[in-house]
Each structure stands twice: as structure tokens, then as C-alpha cells.
Design an enzyme around this catalytic site. Structure first.
Site, mmCIF file in Angstrom:
data_model
loop_
_atom_site.group_PDB
_atom_site.id
_atom_site.type_symbol
_atom_site.label_atom_id
_atom_site.label_comp_id
_atom_site.label_asym_id
_atom_site.label_seq_id
_atom_site.Cartn_x
_atom_site.Cartn_y
_atom_site.Cartn_z
ATOM 1 N N GLU A 1 -63.756 37.562 0.785
ATOM 2 C CA GLU A 1 -62.880 36.959 -0.273
ATOM 3 C C GLU A 1 -61.879 38.352 -0.575
ATOM 4 O O GLU A 1 -60.709 37.801 -1.017
ATOM 5 C CB GLU A 1 -63.481 36.540 -1.372
ATOM 6 C CG GLU A 1 -62.630 35.498 -2.041
ATOM 7 C CD GLU A 1 -63.514 34.754 -3.200
ATOM 8 O OE1 GLU A 1 -63.121 34.630 -4.322
ATOM 9 O OE2 GLU A 1 -64.328 33.959 -2.607
ATOM 10 N N ASP B 1 -67.413 34.612 -1.940
ATOM 11 C CA ASP B 1 -68.057 34.577 -3.233
ATOM 12 C C ASP B 1 -69.229 33.485 -3.169
ATOM 13 O O ASP B 1 -68.536 32.333 -2.711
ATOM 14 C CB ASP B 1 -67.276 34.622 -4.325
ATOM 15 C CG ASP B 1 -66.736 35.967 -4.806
ATOM 16 O OD1 ASP B 1 -67.073 36.922 -4.151
ATOM 17 O OD2 ASP B 1 -66.054 35.867 -5.874
ATOM 18 N N TYR C 1 -73.803 38.790 -9.528
ATOM 19 C CA TYR C 1 -72.803 37.688 -9.571
ATOM 20 C C TYR C 1 -72.407 37.296 -10.988
ATOM 21 O O TYR C 1 -73.308 36.914 -11.699
ATOM 22 C CB TYR C 1 -73.051 36.687 -8.721
ATOM 23 C CG TYR C 1 -72.171 35.380 -8.571
ATOM 24 C CD1 TYR C 1 -71.130 35.867 -7.733
ATOM 25 C CD2 TYR C 1 -72.112 34.167 -8.997
ATOM 26 C CE1 TYR C 1 -69.975 34.892 -7.383
ATOM 27 C CE2 TYR C 1 -71.178 33.224 -8.728
ATOM 28 C CZ TYR C 1 -70.205 33.692 -7.988
ATOM 29 O OH TYR C 1 -69.071 33.036 -7.860
#
Length: 660
Positions: A7, A103, A305
Site C-alpha cells: 500500500e 493493509d 496494526y
């Protein structure tokens, strides 16, 4: 050749290094049978109205509602994006296989799927699904690649969200701008932003319409300890004075002493919203600032994350926790008491059933170096919270003493910490993240030893106080309200139950708040969020409950989550929304009033701030309940000789003497 698509360029370079793609090209890395390329976040978006038909190119009430027969995507009109997409398209059309390294969440899935669709990719696709960017996590992820079909429902949920936002945003924004605007400002309407604005406006109206009223509290000092009458507050002075005269010259007697022992578990680990809340309370960081900081920490491999809505860890993380703790070398003094011992495995921390795509935010164990001061602050919160969950519960004793003078009952409570447990991870100041925590000071005082039946002299007081209005939303309290569909809830367990119907997703809430600022619907006054005339009038103009209701929007969010978990049909969601949009358009078009929404400009906001700086408060009862001009946290109350701030216990010394 296998094409990996990440990403961001920085993420792609980390992946390329791990898998041996060490030869740099324009727009990608190559080596060891891999080509690693990247997007810059979104490269594609849903087509705009004018991409479907000429009739939708110009804003017109007659063209509404705009409902495309089939939604399409297009490249974002940017030269850098077009150049990078050209590289991606060339690589993908020649690829033997693709690994989606976006992601690991709904938005990341949508971003990469759209790019692959636009590039015409036809080869098999695997999914890299990891919760941290450490070398170990990337290697492990490549050893356990998933089939992309496992994430089809995640993509459909993201696609349904994008289509829903397009249908409501495009139609309602044009509808309200054309019907109620003044041709100088677009009246932006959104599925999440409008209910959020309604929360702020409704709270502001409560405050503006609040009428402060006096009441009297009867208390007495016995053995240097203040007892408060259990009768509660007296609504008129005469009743209070009557009670005061009843006890003034009579002895105080202790009637009951109760002691109870209790325990307090460590606070839950952080999800994104709770981290944003604490950062706003402690450091005054906006939700967007916190999101950017935690995203940076994630990309630097120091934390896991960030865009998560769970405060639990899956059971498979438990064996890794000692290693993570060993990596937190800067926290050795507070890790030492639990080092070398078997770590407790509490259900309040480890519960796989409460983890979906990702677990709570925790440190990775990689030694954090080269952080900015702001990054250090965020990292410190996460590290200490993680360490604290392995500490014992805090043990305390609560003492409640009842007393009486004649027939008037009094009460005082105190709390004594017996064994701090997890509180040792925090200093006293760090425990008090917001003003409300100051209330704990009273509860945690140690009372003198009282004996049932003892009596003695006392000093009664009758204090005049004033009711205070609700508090303005801050970003912290607004995030909590968004999370629980407008119901402000501090209790962790209850908040978790209400999350199913929250407004927006954790990753989108910061952007929604920033959008309200950019649209000039709200403004900041210190930490407080206030609606502008435009924001207030827009909400007043909207009478379709669908657009302003937290509960209804929360139900939409629930349906989107159900799509993700294959419990709801995405086509049904979109079809229902089409019907709702048509009803909204028809309802507004039937409005024959000549209402218009005020326009707030940058200049208006500057004048407002300047006026605020130069305004002198009147020394009369009209200022009671207003926000304190000095600290911006408390409200103005009336004392014996001056008006003061309700936040005086925390150091605010604002005073305005009565007019003589």
C-alpha cells in the site's frame, strides 16, 4: 514472476528486503522471482456522476436521485498516480501470480482489489495477512499466505460501504446545497458526518438552553473529616437553614462503620478509539494526529496494526509475550517485578472469540529508537498498558462511615490502596488522564479510625451551589459517543457491547471530525468542540431522521460488519439504500418553505476567535454555567464573594468579584 503489491513505498521496500527483491527499478523492486510494487493508498475511486451521464454533469434538482445502473471505478486524476498505475498494470498483466500485501483490513482490501481490477489482472492471487511489520511477522506471513477468496466478504463489505457513501453523499449533498444553500458553499451531507454533527449541535443546544439553578448542601466537619448529609441537596434555602439550625448545637454521633475489601483489574489493552481518547485527554492530540502517530509507529515496526476495534489478544499471542516484554528495555524497572515468572493469562486480555481480523494494539518488542516527542508519548501509553495487564490486580479497602446529628444522617467514604498491583506501572499523575479522575482523590483518601457510638462536637456548613450544564464535547468524548451510537459510556464491558452499533469505523472517525472542521460546521475552543451557525442551521434544516440519527447509522454499520462476516447480503444493503435515498429526495423536494442555511467562512471564524479574546464577562448571574474563560474545562459557579471556576480543585484560580 510473482508480483507483490503493497500500500506504500516504505512497506514495499521492507517486504522486498525480506524476500530478496533487491534490484531497484522505476516504480518497483525485483529479485528472487519477485517483483514488488506499491500504491500510494487509493489509486482508484468510484466514478463520479458526470462519468455516467451528461445529465448528471450539472447540478440540478430535476436529476435527483442519481442511481447508476452499475457502479464503476476509475483512476484518480493525478499524474503521479497514473504513472505508478502504468507500472503496476504492466507487471500484473505479465505476472504468474499476485500477492496482495495491502493493509490487512477492509480499506486495504478495497484499495488493492480495485487496482487489480483496473489493471485487468487474471492470474491467481494470494493474500499476505499480518498484524505487524517486523521482519519476523513478514517472514511468517509469507510462509502462511492465504487464498484471496478467503477475504471476498471483506472486499464486499468495503465495496458496499463505498457505494453507500456515494449514494447518500452525492445525492444528499446536491439536494441540500441546491434546496437550502446560498450558492456560496456546498452543504456536505454524509452517512457518518451528519449524525456526528447532530451530536455536537444537540449537546450545544442543551448547554445554551440550560438554566442554572441554586441548591444548598448540608455538611459538617467532625474530627477534621467532612461528612455530607444523606438527604441530598436542598432546593430552597429555607429548608437548608432549617436543617442547619436543627443540628447546629447538638453533638455528632458515629452510627455505623463498614469496611470492604475489593480488587481492581488492570485496564483493557488499547483499540484505536480508546488510544485516541487517552491521547486527547492527556496530550490534547486530535483524533487524526493520534491516528497518524500510531500509523507511523506501526510502519516503523514498533507497534502492531492500529486500525482495530478490539481490546483483546488472540490466544496464539500469549507465547510471544515474554519475548515482547524482553524487547522493552527502556521499561526494565517496571518489567523486572514480573520478569522470569509465568505470565498470567486472563480472559480480560486473551480471548480469541473477541478478535476478528486483528488483535489489540501492543508493542512488537522491537527496540523503539528515533521517535519524535509525540511518537514517544503515544508509544509510552501503549507500552505501559501492555506491561500492566501482566501485573496483579490492585487491592483496596473501602470504608464507609455513617453519622447522625439528631435525626439528620451524614455519610463519608474513603478508599485505601492496600496493594497497588498494576498501578505501580503508572505514576500518580499518569493515572489521572482527565479531570474526572480528580474525583478519585476524594475516594482514595484514608479516613481516621472511627468507632460506632463515639460522639463529639462538629462544625456544620450550609453551602450554596449551582447546577451546571452538560459539558461540551471534546474529541475524546465525541469519539466515545460515535463508538457507542451516541450513548456516552465509560464502562469497558458495556462499551464493547454497544460497539456493534457505533457510527463509522475506528479508522474513519478521525477523518470525519476533520471533515466537519474543513466544512466549517464545527470549530475548536480550547479542547471543546462547538458548532458554527452553518452547522446548527444545517441540522435544524434536516428533518429526515435517517440523516441525523446515530441509532440508524449505527444499524447501517452493523449491516456492513454482517456483510464482512457473511451474515448479510451486500445487494440487499445497496437496494435498501437506493429506496431510502429516493424517499429522502422526494421528501425534501416537497418542502415549500424558503429556508436557507447560513454560511460560515474562514473570516467569520477568525472574528469569532478575536471576539472571544476581547470579551469581558459580566459580573452577574447570567455567567453561571458558562465555560471558564481561563482554563476552558470548568464552568462558572457562584461563591460567597465572587464567581469562580468549578475546576478550582485542579488549580484554576479564575475569580470575578460581585459588583458592589
Amino acid at each position: 514472476m510473482i508480483v507483490c503489491i503493497a500500500e506504500k513505498p516504505s512497506v514495499a521496500k521492507d517486504i522486498a528486503r525480506i524476500i530478496g527483491a533487491d534490484k531497484a527499478h522505476d516504480g518497483y523492486m525485483e529479485g528472487n522471482g519477485y517483483q514488488v510494487t506499491w500504491t500510494f493508498g487509493h489509486l482508484c475511486c468510484l466514478k463520479e456522476p458526470n462519468d455516467y451521464t451528461e445529465n448528471w454533469k450539472h447540478w440540478s434538482l430535476a436529476a435527483l436521485p442519481m442511481i447508476p445502473p452499475r457502479f464503476g471505478i476509475k483512476l484518480i486524476d493525478d499524474q503521479g498516480i497514473k504513472k505508478q498505475f502504468g507500472v503496476i498494470e504492466h507487471l500484473m498483466q505479465a505476472a504468474d501470480g499476485i500477492i496482495n500485501c495491502g493493509d490487512a483490513g477492509q480499506e486495504g482490501e478495497l484499495i488493492q482489489r480495485w487496482v487489480m481490477q483496473k489493471a485487468g489482472a487474471t492470474c491467481p492471487v494470494k493474500r499476505l495477512w499480518i498484524s505487524s511489520m517486523t521482519d519476523e511477522a513478514i517472514k511468517e506471513g509469507f510462509q502462511q499466505l492465504k487464498d484471496q477468496n478467503q477475504y471476498q466478504s471483506l472486499y464486499l463489505a468495503g465495496l458496499s460501504r463505498a457505494i453507500g457513501d456515494w449514494l447518500l453523499g452525492m445525492n444528499a449533498t446536491r439536494l441540500y446545497t441546491l434546496k437550502y444553500g446560498q450558492s456560496r458553499q456546498v452543504l456536505s451531507i454524509g452517512r457518518v458526518q451528519t449524525p456526528t454533527l447532530a451530536l455536537i449541535v444537540n449537546r450545544q443546544k442543551e448547554i445554551d438552553n440550560f438554566k442554572s439553578e441554586p441548591y444548598w448542601v448540608l455538611a459538617t466537619i467532625y474530627r477534621d473529616t467532612q461528612f455530607t448529609a444523606t438527604e441530598g441537596k436542598y432546593l430552597n434555602k429555607e429548608d437548608g437553614e432549617k436543617a442547619f439550625s436543627t443540628i447546629e448545637w447538638k453533638p455528632f454521633a458515629v452510627t455505623d462503620v463498614q469496611k470492604k475489601k475489593g480488587t481492581e483489574a488492570p485496564p483493557h489493552l488499547y483499540d484505536l478509539t480508546s488510544l485516541q481518547v487517552d491521547c486527547n485527554k492527556k496530550f490534547s492530540y486530535s483524533a487524526e494526529t493520534t491516528l497518524n502517530l500510531i500509523q507511523s509507529l506501526y510502519e516503523k515496526k514498533f507497534t502492531t496494526y492500529p486500525r482495530v476495534d478490539t481490546q483483546y489478544l488472540s490466544d496464539d499471542i500469549y507465547p510471544k509475550c515474554p519475548t515482547i516484554l524482553n524487547g522493552l528495555k527502556d521499561y526494565f524497572p517496571i518489567i523486572q517485578p514480573i520478569a522470569g515468572k509465568k505470565l498470567p493469562k486472563s480472559k480480560k486480555v486473551f480471548d480469541t472469540s473477541k478478535v476478528t481480523d486483528h488483535h489489540a494494539i501492543i508493542p512488537t518488542g522491537v527496540l523503539a529508537r528515533g521517535l519524535s516527542d509525540m511518537e514517544k508519548n503515544v508509544y509510552d501509553l501503549i507500552a505501559r498498558r501492555f506491561i500492566s495487564v501482566f501485573y496483579p490486580d490492585c487491592k483496596f479497602s473501602t470504608t464507609t462511615v455513617m453519622g447522625a446529628v439528631d435525626k439528620v444522617e451524614f455519610k463519608v467514604s474513603g478508599k485505601e490502596i492496600l496493594e497497588p498491583g498494576w498501578r505501580n506501572v503508572y505514576s500518580k499523575e499518569e493515572e489521572k488522564i482527565d479531570d474526572d479522575e480528580a474525583k478519585k482523590d476524594d475516594e482514595e483518601r484514608t479516613l481516621p479510625a472511627f468507632t460506632v457510638g463515639e460522639t463529639g462536637p462538629h462544625t456544620p456548613t450550609l453551602t450554596e451551589k449551582w447546577t451546571t450544564p452538560p459539558k461540551y464535547y471534546t474529541e475524546a468524548t465525541l469519539l466515545r459517543a460515535m463508538e457507542t451510537a451516541g450513548k456516552f459510556v465509560e464502562d469497558d464491558e458495556l462499551r464493547a457491547a454497544l460497539k456493534e452499533n457505533g457510527i463509522g469505523r475506528p479508522s474513519s472517525r478521525a477523518g470525519i471530525i476533520e471533515t466537519l472542521f474543513k466544512r466549517h460546521y464545527i470549530r475548536r475552543e480550547r479542547k471543546n468542540l462547538l458548532a458554527t451557525p452553518t452547522g446548527i442551521e444545517l441540522i435544524d434544516t434536516i428533518h429526515e431522521k435517517l440523516l441525523t440519527s446515530c441509532e440508524l447509522t449505527g444499524i447501517w454499520e452493523k449491516k456492513l460488519r454482517d456483510i464482512e462476516h457473511q451474515k448479510y447480503d451486500p445487494n440487499q444493503f445497496v437496494d435498501e439504500l437506493k429506496v431510502q435515498i429516493t424517499e429522502i429526495v422526494n421528501d425534501v423536494l416537497r418542502d415549500n418553505s424558503n429556508r436557507h442555511v447560513a454560511i460560515t467562512t474562514d473570516e467569520d471564524l477568525k472574528k469569532k476567535i478575536q471576539k472571544k479574546k476581547t470579551t469581558t464577562l459580566k459580573a452577574d448571574d447570567s455567567i453561571i454555567g458558562k465555560v471558564c474563560p481561563k482554563c476552558g474545562k470548568g464552568t462558572i459557579i457562584k461563591g460567597n464573594a465572587a464567581y469562580g471556576c468549578s475546576n478550582w480543585r485542579n488549580g484554576c484560580d479564575f475569580k470575578l468579584p460581585f459588583k458592589k
